[in-house]
Design a protein around this motif. Structure first.
Motif, PDB file in Angstrom:
ATOM      1  N   GLN A   3      47.952   9.623  33.828  1.00 56.92           N
ATOM      2  CA  GLN A   3      48.273   8.928  32.723  1.00 56.92           C
ATOM      3  C   GLN A   3      49.757   8.286  32.819  1.00 56.92           C
ATOM      4  O   GLN A   3      50.615   9.226  32.867  1.00 56.92           O
ATOM      5  N   VAL A   4      49.830   7.078  32.400  1.00 54.90           N
ATOM      6  CA  VAL A   4      51.122   6.567  32.566  1.00 54.90           C
ATOM      7  C   VAL A   4      51.680   6.807  31.007  1.00 54.90           C
ATOM      8  O   VAL A   4      50.858   6.692  29.862  1.00 54.90           O
ATOM      9  N   ASN A   5      52.895   7.253  30.758  1.00 58.69           N
ATOM     10  CA  ASN A   5      53.596   7.245  29.594  1.00 58.69           C
ATOM     11  C   ASN A   5      54.298   5.835  29.092  1.00 58.69           C
ATOM     12  O   ASN A   5      55.209   5.671  29.587  1.00 58.69           O
ATOM     13  N   TYR A   6      53.433   5.242  28.381  1.00 60.99           N
ATOM     14  CA  TYR A   6      53.931   3.770  28.040  1.00 60.99           C
ATOM     15  C   TYR A   6      54.909   3.843  26.979  1.00 60.99           C
ATOM     16  O   TYR A   6      55.709   2.769  26.953  1.00 60.99           O
ATOM     17  N   GLU A   9      57.965   3.944  29.363  1.00 66.46           N
ATOM     18  CA  GLU A   9      58.121   2.575  29.885  1.00 66.46           C
ATOM     19  C   GLU A   9      58.787   1.743  29.061  1.00 66.46           C
ATOM     20  O   GLU A   9      59.822   1.004  29.499  1.00 66.46           O
ATOM     21  N   GLN A 152      46.070   3.733  26.963  1.00 70.49           N
ATOM     22  CA  GLN A 152      45.890   3.319  28.395  1.00 70.49           C
ATOM     23  C   GLN A 152      45.287   1.993  28.770  1.00 70.49           C
ATOM     24  O   GLN A 152      45.764   1.303  29.652  1.00 70.49           O
TER      25      GLN A 152
END
Length: 223
Positions: A3-6, A9, A152
């Protein structure tokens, strides 16, 4: 799949903006005043924000107008307090039929499923289009502040429509760092109208069904 840690970001983008010493423009899609409260507080000192209120998913016109007025009232209060740069507002077209056309075939989908993903795409696609037309530096959404929404998926959709319209997507997961908690606090501070459903007829029906079920359980327990 990782999972991207938005949130991280977003913080990278904010750090870059601070280093460059510039104030970019942001078209921020907002679902409602309560969700936007923290997001505007968080971003208004770094961006020239135009809130884009585009929510054809709100099925009842009276409900739509009530939420729209609350959004205007909150922005007016923030501007009066000079919390950051002045915030503007842009109202999108209110055509509920666009939402119902989009939802065809997904009427029975549970909340948080395919119907919601299509709804995100409808609203974020229009935001990206308006951002391109208005030459905004970024576009984003307040939707990721909700613990009930898939951040996500929202970011994936946002990135996809940003590529279609060649305009930069502002990644986010605004519920992080106590963002959702802060939005509840601000809602209380400004006396904002909060609702327990997203606005669409399907979500409203589901909430009523859940409330009815809880009421029956309570009666059964008492008896």
């Amino acid at each position: 799949m990782n999972q991207v840690n938005y949130q991280k970001e977003l913080e990278k983008i904010l750090e870059r903006i601070d280093r460059e010493g510039r104030v970019p423009s942001l078209l921020l899609h907002s679902c409602c005043a309560p969700c936007s409260s923290y997001v505007l507080e968080y971003l208004c000192s770094r961006f020239l924000i135009t809130v884009f209120y585009y929510n054809p998913n709100i099925s009842m016109e009276e409900e739509y107008k009530k939420r729209m007025e609350e959004q205007k009232r909150l922005i007016g209060a923030y501007n009066k307090e000079k919390r950051g740069y002045p915030i503007e507002i842009l109202e999108g077209d209110y055509r509920p039929q666009d939402f119902f056309d989009m939802a065809k075939g997904c009427e029975s989908c549970p909340e948080g499923g395919e119907r919601c993903f299509r709804c995100f795409e409808l609203r974020l696609g229009e935001a990206a289009k308006r951002a391109q037309e208005g030459s905004y530096d970024y576009f984003g959404t307040t939707l990721t502040i909700s613990p009930l929404k898939n951040a996500q998926k929202i970011n994936e959709i946002g990135q996809a429509v940003s590529e279609k319209y060649q305009t930069a997507w502002l990644p986010s997961d605004f519920k992080k760092k106590n963002g959702y908690k802060r939005s509840v606090e601000l809602s209380g501070e400004y006396g904002l109208y909060r609702q327990d459903y997203c606005g669409c007829a399907f979500s409203r029906a589901q909430r009523r069904k859940e409330a009815s079920s809880k009421s029956r359980e309570k009666r059964d327990n008492i008896s």
